[in-house]
Write an enzyme that holds these catalytic residues in place. Structure first.
Site, PDB file in Angstrom:
ATOM      1  N   LEU A 497      -2.854 -12.868   9.468  1.00 54.26           N
ATOM      2  CA  LEU A 497      -2.501 -11.340   9.184  1.00 54.26           C
ATOM      3  C   LEU A 497      -3.755 -11.018   8.022  1.00 54.26           C
ATOM      4  CD1 LEU A 497       1.273 -10.949   8.557  1.00 54.26           C
ATOM      5  CD2 LEU A 497       0.029 -10.451  10.785  1.00 54.26           C
ATOM      6  N   LYS A 499      -6.637 -12.472   4.529  1.00 55.52           N
ATOM      7  CA  LYS A 499      -7.010 -13.464   3.618  1.00 55.52           C
ATOM      8  C   LYS A 499      -6.984 -12.939   2.230  1.00 55.52           C
ATOM      9  CE  LYS A 499      -9.007 -16.807   6.884  1.00 55.52           C
ATOM     10  NZ  LYS A 499     -10.366 -17.596   7.193  1.00 55.52           N
ATOM     11  N   GLU A 501      -7.995 -14.092  -2.243  1.00 59.00           N
ATOM     12  CA  GLU A 501      -8.779 -15.130  -3.099  1.00 59.00           C
ATOM     13  C   GLU A 501      -8.170 -16.457  -3.227  1.00 59.00           C
ATOM     14  OE1 GLU A 501     -10.445 -15.630  -7.651  1.00 59.00           O
ATOM     15  OE2 GLU A 501      -9.344 -13.799  -7.138  1.00 59.00           O
ATOM     16  N   GLY A 503      -5.495 -17.381  -0.963  1.00 53.47           N
ATOM     17  CA  GLY A 503      -4.943 -18.212   0.087  1.00 53.47           C
ATOM     18  C   GLY A 503      -4.727 -16.790   1.286  1.00 53.47           C
ATOM     19  N   SER A 504      -4.055 -17.200   2.287  1.00 50.51           N
ATOM     20  CA  SER A 504      -3.951 -16.252   3.501  1.00 50.51           C
ATOM     21  C   SER A 504      -2.438 -15.962   4.083  1.00 50.51           C
ATOM     22  CB  SER A 504      -4.568 -16.837   4.621  1.00 50.51           C
ATOM     23  OG  SER A 504      -3.782 -18.193   4.954  1.00 50.51           O
ATOM     24  N   ASP A 628      -0.775  -4.917 -11.588  1.00 55.70           N
ATOM     25  CA  ASP A 628      -1.640  -4.901 -10.212  1.00 55.70           C
ATOM     26  C   ASP A 628      -1.090  -3.867  -9.067  1.00 55.70           C
ATOM     27  OD1 ASP A 628      -3.297  -7.121  -8.150  1.00 55.70           O
ATOM     28  OD2 ASP A 628      -4.035  -5.354  -8.838  1.00 55.70           O
ATOM     29  N   ASN A 633      -1.286  -3.212  -2.473  1.00 57.93           N
ATOM     30  CA  ASN A 633      -0.290  -3.969  -2.859  1.00 57.93           C
ATOM     31  C   ASN A 633       1.137  -3.468  -2.723  1.00 57.93           C
ATOM     32  OD1 ASN A 633      -2.148  -6.131  -3.661  1.00 57.93           O
ATOM     33  ND2 ASN A 633      -1.995  -5.531  -5.786  1.00 57.93           N
ATOM     34  N   ASP A 646       3.256  -8.204  -3.996  1.00 57.26           N
ATOM     35  CA  ASP A 646       2.029  -9.018  -4.449  1.00 57.26           C
ATOM     36  C   ASP A 646       2.112  -8.873  -6.250  1.00 57.26           C
ATOM     37  OD1 ASP A 646      -1.385  -9.178  -3.701  1.00 57.26           O
ATOM     38  OD2 ASP A 646       0.072 -10.261  -5.132  1.00 57.26           O
TER      39      ASP A 646
END
Length: 870
Positions: A497, A499, A501, A503-504, A628, A633, A646
């Site tokens: 879905l 990627k 910094e 992971g994915s 963030d 997010n 996130d």
């Protein structure tokens, strides 16, 4: 025979696969009607988790519609789907798997698309000479075939349908004319793009002549072509002259173009030059451009003064030398520099404006050496030949001694040459030495032998079990995650879905104990990140989400550990609910820039803001600062509800009301509050600032904040009082809410609960309640008893008092904070500021009621005048 045998073995090897690796299913040829769905499938056996790549016409397909299905532990099937097939999707497809540098390919399949004709040669703009004949070409094809073409020129039909490809002969035109063609088959008719027939003429003068990289002798000249006359420019001519008054014409320079640039070298320093340019096409030459003047900079003198002489009397020493020519001086003469030494020690240098020098006290200059150099503003040139100051008699004696020394040196040189010649002759005799013959026979080589070092092999240690104990994380974190640990065997990973910094995120299917299942999203840490600290940071985010239970905050489903061969630590996977519509930022962008744009009403956008505000209110009550918050997010589920997600930068506050970041890390600069940029201090109020920026993202349908402002310039931009501008279709009341989030004093910002209340009022205005409830919102803006957010002081005012104020002033502010707002940040009542973003109306009278878009006509006109002056 040997070659044929090797070829046969190679073919057998390819058919059987490499070490049992093979495709068990190949894609099949399909014919599909345009607009329908196409699906291709491949199956591969031999690897535990292969990366199967789809290829089309030799290029790799990067698609989010690829799906994986596990047939068994080492047998995987994948599908590639195209939801609405178009002509460009037709072609040759196959699958590839890379194994240790070797590519294993499936059998190819062809996708044929049936539909209305598509153009393979489409009309394009042409340029011709007036009255001359020319041809136009148009070609289209199916399937289905045959395809016929009909021409249109200047709005008139030319002939009837003819077989494709078709060429139209035109006898000639005297002016520009439009043309296009139609193509038809049994499925329907397609219309090509419209082309234009241009008449070739002479070009216009070149434009934008500029001088770059000017040095004392070189300049680079660039320009751009003006109107080319619908014909390619072939050459350009540069005329140059030198001089300020009476100019000296230099030879013309003819050069092919493009590129439209030329470097002149060997120019004179400190000189005026003028240039002009014309360009040619096949019709003729353009007029010359206007003259452009430039000036070469000064340089240090190129030569040393010549003819340095002296005259010695009892009273003074007089030095004189020849002045430099203008070409040698290369600038404006500042002075002549005279340096001298006596007894081997350098003395203080002397400066003189003229080409002579009078030095008193002649006796003190006996046996002194003098040199002279010319100086400009850039520097001094080379030194002249030194002269030795002596009385006349001493000079004659020195000349005689000089002749004797010349003779002695010449004799020594001859003796040295004879000695070297004898040495060479003696060395040519072949004589044995301790190293063998001095002249060995050609072709012999010294042999060198060595013994290889002993090699050895290391065995990898046995992999640890996939438990939380094998991660090396803290005991508290293990205790929090123990009851949400899910076996990896219950997960089936699907398409990727996204990627990031660290992971994915992949789509997955989670099987439950009663053999039912659900679609989930799995956040997987990168496999090349092996440090315990990175793994612990990923799991901390999961620990935060474990305790969240709110419809607008994403909730943790579980944590799983993925074991990989030859890797010391297992890879943690965080299992989250599947969000059908992805992240909010991408959703907003697709509404504007997607293949099928769609309209998002203001009511829907405000509902998005309300969802985020409610989620952030829940987090702030749990003493969580997000750090963030942004549209990227926030996630959208199938019910179009926004969930805050996130939490990679989140921190829990256990004491006090702020968190200070101790180390530098990558942070979203354009969403960070002023105090966070200055002191790395993060509070719930800094999350409120980020929420205001997120509101702006939502109202602009995904635009990047502060367009045109670099990340490195954000702090200076904000400290001057600048803020994000009001989006074009944003209601004034909504902009005032988001603008209140950007107060430079954190305690003057509203709380999330206050923001929820304000947004609910705005949402209710756009979604009116039944008539019996209408009084809930009547005169809400003018009600002096209306509740305000924490830290806000509405105050009281008389009816004659102007209804304007500084929006960032609030109760409890210190005097120095008010001064900061009013003076250094360029805040309210600044003469040259944009009044909309510093002060705003809190009420209106009957004569200037707001119009439908929330602004009075008088205020709008005033604001437009302000924008022009900024």
């Amino acid at each position: 025979m040997g070659t044929c045998l090797w070829t046969l073995l190679f073919l057998l090897h390819c058919n059987e696969g490499i070490h049992g690796l093979r495709f068990t299913k190949n894609p099949s040829n399909i014919t599909v009607t345009q607009g329908n769905m196409a699906r291709l499938g491949c199956a591969f056996e031999g690897l535990s988790e292969p990366e199967i790549a789809w290829m089309k016409d030799g290029e790799k397909i990067y698609s989010s519609d690829q799906m994986y299905i596990t047939l068994d532990a080492h047998h995987w099937e994948t599908f590639h789907s195209v939801k609405s097939v178009q002509q460009q999707d037709a072609g040759k497809y196959w699958c590839e798997v890379e194994y240790h540098g070797t590519i294993i390919s499936s059998e190819p399949a062809w996708v044929t698309v049936e539909g209305v004709p598509h153009f393979v040669v489409e009309p394009s703009d042409v340029a011709v000479f007036a009255g001359e004949p020319f041809n136009l070409t148009c070609a289209a094809r199916g399937p289905p075939d045959p395809v016929e073409v009909l021409w249109w020129l200047g709005g008139e039909q030319k002939g009837d349908f003819m077989a494709s490809p078709s060429v139209l002969f035109v006898k000639g035109v005297n002016g520009s004319v439009k043309f296009y063609c139609e193509a038809r088959n049994t499925r329907g008719i397609s219309v090509s793009r419209t082309g234009t027939v241009h008449i070739k003429v002479r070009p216009d003068s070149p434009q934008g002549i500029r001088v770059h990289q000017a040095s004392e002798s070189n300049v680079t000249l660039t320009w751009s072509a003006g109107f080319t006359g619908h014909s390619r420019l072939s050459t350009c001519t540069i005329q140059m002259s030198r001089g300020a008054g009476r100019k000296v014409k230099l030879p013309d320079v003819d050069l092919p173009v493009p590129p439209f640039q030329h470097m002149f070298d060997s120019l004179l320093s400190h000189s005026n030059y003028s240039v002009r340019i014309r360009c040619d096409n096949e019709v003729g030459s353009s007029p010359f451009s206007q003259w452009v003047d430039f000036y070469t900079p000064e340089a240090a003198p190129l030569a040393a003064p010549k003819n340095l002489t002296f005259e010695l009397t009892e009273q003074q020493l007089t030095l004189s030398w020849a002045p430099l020519e203008e070409a040698e001086l290369r600038g404006r003469l500042l002075a002549y520099k005279v340096q001298w030494s006596q007894g081997g020690e350098s003395q203080d240098s002397l400066l003189f404006k003229e080409n002579y020098a009078h030095l008193s006290g002649a006796g003190r200059f006996f046996n002194s050496t003098f040199q002279v150099s010319a100086c400009t503003a850039v520097g001094c040139g080379p030194w002249s030949q030194p002269i030795l100051v002596m009385p006349a008699s001493a000079t004659q004696a020195q000349t005689q001694r000089g002749h004797i020394w010349v003779g002695l040196l010449f004799g020594l040189l001859v003796a040295t040459m004879v000695g070297l010649l004898l040495t060479v002759l003696l060395r040519k005799r072949g004589k044995e030495t301790q190293f063998g013959s001095a002249f060995t026979a050609p072709g012999t080589e010294a042999q060198v032998t060595f013994t290889a070092a002993r090699s050895f092999n290391r065995q990898y240690p046995e992999l640890p079990e996939c438990t939380l104990d094998s991660l090396g994380i803290s005991c508290d974190l293990k205790a929090k995650l123990q009851d949400v640990l899910i076996s990896e065997r219950l997960l089936t990973l699907g398409r990727m879905l996204g990627k990031g910094e660290f992971g994915s995120v992949r789509e997955a299917f989670l099987k439950t104990e009663n053999n039912s299942g659900q679609k989930v999203a799995v956040k997987v840490l990168k496999t090349d990140i092996n440090s315990t600290s990175d793994i612990e940071q990923c799991l901390k985010e999961a620990a935060y989400m474990k305790d969240f239970h709110h419809p607008n905050v994403i909730q943790l489903i579980g944590v799983s550990l993925h074991r990989r061969a030859q890797q010391r630590l297992p890879v943690p996977m965080v299992i989250l609910p599947f969000m059908k519509h992805g992240d909010l930022h991408t959703f907003l962008l697709m509404s504007r820039l997607g293949d099928e744009p769609f309209t998002l009403s203001v009511q829907i956008l405000i509902q998005f803001m309300l969802d985020i505000a409610r989620g952030m209110e829940y987090l702030s009550n749990k003493n969580i600062i997000h750090r963030d918050l942004a549209a990227r997010n926030c996630m959208l589920n199938e019910n179009m509800t926004v969930c805050v997600a996130d939490f990679g930068l989140s921190k829990k506050i256990y004491s006090g009301d702020y968190y200070r970041q101790g180390s530098v890390s990558k942070l979203p600069v354009k969403w960070i509050a002023l105090e966070s940029l200055a002191d790395n201090v993060y509070t719930t109020q800094s999350d409120v600032w980020a929420f205001g920026v997120t509101m702006w993202e939502i109202m602009t349908r995904g635009q990047t904040p502060y367009p045109g402002v670099e990340n490195s310039e954000i702090y200076e931009y904000l400290i001057k009082g600048e803020r994000l501008k009001q989006p074009p279709d944003c209601p004034v009341d909504i902009y005032e809410v988001m603008h209140s989030c950007w107060s430079p004093v954190s305690k003057c910002r509203p709380s999330f609960q206050y923001l929820i209340d304000q947004l609910e009022v705005q949402w209710a205005k756009l979604n009116p309640a039944p008539e019996k409830d209408a009084m809930l919102y009547v005169n809400l803006e003018d009600d002096e008893e209306q509740a305000s957010g924490p830290g806000f002081d509405t105050g009281t005012r008389s009816s004659d008092e102007p209804s304007w104020g500084v929006p960032w002033l609030c109760a409890g502010m210190e005097d120095d904070e008010k001064n900061w707002l009013m003076v250094p940040s360029g805040a309210a009542l600044a003469i040259d500021g944009d009044y909309r973003y510093i002060i705003g109306p809190h009420g209106t009278d009957d004569e200037t009621r707001h119009s439908d878009d929330g602004q009075s006509e008088d205020i709008r006109d005033e604001e437009e005048d302000v924008i022009i002056n900024v």
